[in-house]
Motif scaffolding. Structure first.
Motif, PDB file in Angstrom:
ATOM      1  N   LEU A 284      17.953 -15.928  61.137  1.00 42.33           N
ATOM      2  CA  LEU A 284      16.892 -16.655  60.435  1.00 42.33           C
ATOM      3  C   LEU A 284      15.549 -16.497  61.126  1.00 42.33           C
ATOM      4  CD1 LEU A 284      18.963 -19.760  59.425  1.00 42.33           C
ATOM      5  CD2 LEU A 284      17.640 -18.357  57.851  1.00 42.33           C
ATOM      6  N   LYS A 285      14.509 -16.461  60.298  1.00 44.67           N
ATOM      7  CA  LYS A 285      13.143 -16.285  60.767  1.00 44.67           C
ATOM      8  C   LYS A 285      12.305 -17.490  60.356  1.00 44.67           C
ATOM      9  CE  LYS A 285      13.511 -11.317  59.810  1.00 44.67           C
ATOM     10  NZ  LYS A 285      12.904 -10.181  59.067  1.00 44.67           N
ATOM     11  N   PRO A 286      11.211 -17.757  61.031  1.00 45.45           N
ATOM     12  CA  PRO A 286      10.351 -18.866  60.613  1.00 45.45           C
ATOM     13  C   PRO A 286       9.906 -18.758  59.155  1.00 45.45           C
ATOM     14  CG  PRO A 286       9.744 -18.162  62.798  1.00 45.45           C
ATOM     15  CD  PRO A 286      10.772 -17.175  62.305  1.00 45.45           C
ATOM     16  N   GLU A 287       9.728 -17.554  58.662  1.00 46.91           N
ATOM     17  CA  GLU A 287       9.305 -17.387  57.274  1.00 46.91           C
ATOM     18  C   GLU A 287      10.402 -17.694  56.255  1.00 46.91           C
ATOM     19  OE1 GLU A 287       9.018 -15.161  59.783  1.00 46.91           O
ATOM     20  OE2 GLU A 287       9.317 -13.100  59.049  1.00 46.91           O
TER      21      GLU A 287
ATOM     22  N   ALA B 270      16.988 -10.565  47.340  1.00 49.50           N
ATOM     23  CA  ALA B 270      15.589 -10.235  47.545  1.00 49.50           C
ATOM     24  C   ALA B 270      15.479  -9.319  48.767  1.00 49.50           C
ATOM     25  CB  ALA B 270      14.785 -11.510  47.783  1.00 49.50           C
ATOM     26  N   ASP B 271      14.507  -8.433  48.737  1.00 53.67           N
ATOM     27  CA  ASP B 271      14.339  -7.495  49.855  1.00 53.67           C
ATOM     28  C   ASP B 271      14.165  -8.222  51.182  1.00 53.67           C
ATOM     29  OD1 ASP B 271      12.419  -5.011  47.979  1.00 53.67           O
ATOM     30  OD2 ASP B 271      14.583  -5.336  48.171  1.00 53.67           O
ATOM     31  N   SER B 272      13.529  -9.372  51.132  1.00 53.58           N
ATOM     32  CA  SER B 272      13.218 -10.101  52.366  1.00 53.58           C
ATOM     33  C   SER B 272      14.451 -10.652  53.078  1.00 53.58           C
ATOM     34  CB  SER B 272      12.249 -11.252  52.064  1.00 53.58           C
ATOM     35  OG  SER B 272      12.823 -12.133  51.108  1.00 53.58           O
ATOM     36  N   VAL B 273      15.583 -10.718  52.385  1.00 54.54           N
ATOM     37  CA  VAL B 273      16.793 -11.292  52.999  1.00 54.54           C
ATOM     38  C   VAL B 273      17.949 -10.305  53.075  1.00 54.54           C
ATOM     39  CG1 VAL B 273      16.110 -13.578  52.174  1.00 54.54           C
ATOM     40  CG2 VAL B 273      17.815 -12.260  50.891  1.00 54.54           C
TER      41      VAL B 273
ATOM     42  N   VAL C  15      15.520 -26.170  54.619  1.00 52.69           N
ATOM     43  CA  VAL C  15      15.845 -25.301  55.748  1.00 52.69           C
ATOM     44  C   VAL C  15      14.567 -25.096  56.554  1.00 52.69           C
ATOM     45  CG1 VAL C  15      16.536 -22.976  56.441  1.00 52.69           C
ATOM     46  CG2 VAL C  15      17.743 -24.142  54.577  1.00 52.69           C
ATOM     47  N   THR C  16      14.631 -25.434  57.827  1.00 50.98           N
ATOM     48  CA  THR C  16      13.481 -25.264  58.716  1.00 50.98           C
ATOM     49  C   THR C  16      13.900 -24.397  59.891  1.00 50.98           C
ATOM     50  OG1 THR C  16      12.622 -27.441  58.100  1.00 50.98           O
ATOM     51  CG2 THR C  16      11.747 -26.432  60.111  1.00 50.98           C
ATOM     52  N   VAL C  17      13.174 -23.303  60.082  1.00 49.63           N
ATOM     53  CA  VAL C  17      13.452 -22.385  61.186  1.00 49.63           C
ATOM     54  C   VAL C  17      12.279 -22.478  62.156  1.00 49.63           C
ATOM     55  CG1 VAL C  17      14.037 -20.035  61.852  1.00 49.63           C
ATOM     56  CG2 VAL C  17      14.673 -20.893  59.578  1.00 49.63           C
TER      57      VAL C  17
END
Length: 126
Positions: A86-89, A61-64, A122-124
């Motif tokens: 890693l980002k909060p999103e 995915a583009d986001s990763v 998974v929690t960022v």
């Protein structure tokens, strides 16, 4: 009985890394493309990445893109998702799934996958 089991999730600070694992049992992983998906509260399940049965083809995915790397070890019947920067999103429940095809499709559609694991959180967050 076909089964996929995810592991490796947890709490990580922004900018950190995690490696998720997806272990298969009850079937030969060699014949399946494997995808990773994620679902955040209140959102639809979205495709993250996929790897072809022999590992020669991947998509993201583009986001990763540029942050996540998918790989597999068929001898261990395991697929991995290395997640860096890693980002909060990125916070979500992550699932792996098997696609009854040697290859990934271009669209990472959950409907194309017929065997799913139970997921790992998974929690960022700082």
């Amino acid at each position: 009985q076909l089964q996929l089991v995810e592991s490796g999730g947890g709490l990580v600070q922004p900018g950190g890394s995690l490696r998720l694992s997806c272990a298969a049992s009850g079937f030969t992983l060699d014949y399946y493309a494997i995808g990773w998906f994620r679902q955040a509260p209140g959102k639809e399940r979205e495709g993250v990445s996929c790897i072809s049965s022999a590992g020669g083809s991947t998509n993201y995915a583009d986001s990763v893109k540029g942050r996540f790397t998918i790989s597999r070890d068929n001898a261990k019947s395991t697929v991995y998702l290395q997640m860096n920067s890693l980002k909060p999103e990125d916070t979500a429940f992550y699932y792996c799934a098997a696609r009854p095809n040697y290859y990934c499709s271009a669209y990472l559609r959950p409907s194309e996958y017929n065997t799913w694991g139970q997921g790992t959180q998974v929690t960022v967050s700082s």
